[in-house]
Design a protein around this motif. Structure first.
Motif: not given
Length: 122
Positions: A71, A9, A81, A12-13, A83, A6, A69
């Motif tokens: 990991t 993620r 990771v 990345e976002e 996605y 999490e 996504f």
């Protein structure tokens, strides 16, 4: 692993956000000085070239989102990771890609991206 997944993620976002892409301090907090990227065009980007390119990127209403996504912890301080990403460009077809990044936990405890690759997808 779930908490780490999490966390990565979210990182990345953050790189999808225009205000982060246009901020040197924000980029330096997310990318390792050893960073390398192989773009969808086959171009190799270094830390300095990708930061310079992102700082010049116009705020043009492009929206980015990710799905699927995953990991994988490769070592105690190294994670892969993967996605799917979608880039929505106003008045143009969406661009789909498969993405992978290597994130490393640095001595200061922060996770920074050391490698990224994007491949165009149907």
């Amino acid at each position: 692993m779930n908490d780490l997944g999490e966390h990565l993620r979210v990182l990345e976002e953050r790189l999808f956000e225009q205000q982060v892409r246009n901020s040197r301090p924000a980029l330096e907090a997310l990318l390792s000085p050893e960073f390398r990227e192989i773009g969808a065009s086959g171009t190799l980007y270094t830390y300095d070239t990708i930061i310079a390119a992102l700082l010049q990127e116009p705020a043009d209403g492009i929206k980015r989102r990710l799905t699927d996504f995953e990991t994988r912890l490769l070592a105690p301080s190294l994670a892969l990771v993967t996605y799917r990403a979608v880039r929505d460009i106003p008045a143009e077809p969406s661009v789909h890609s498969l993405r992978s990044s290597l994130w490393r936990q640095e001595p200061d405890g922060q996770w920074r991206m050391v490698f990224h690759q994007g491949t165009l997808a149907a």
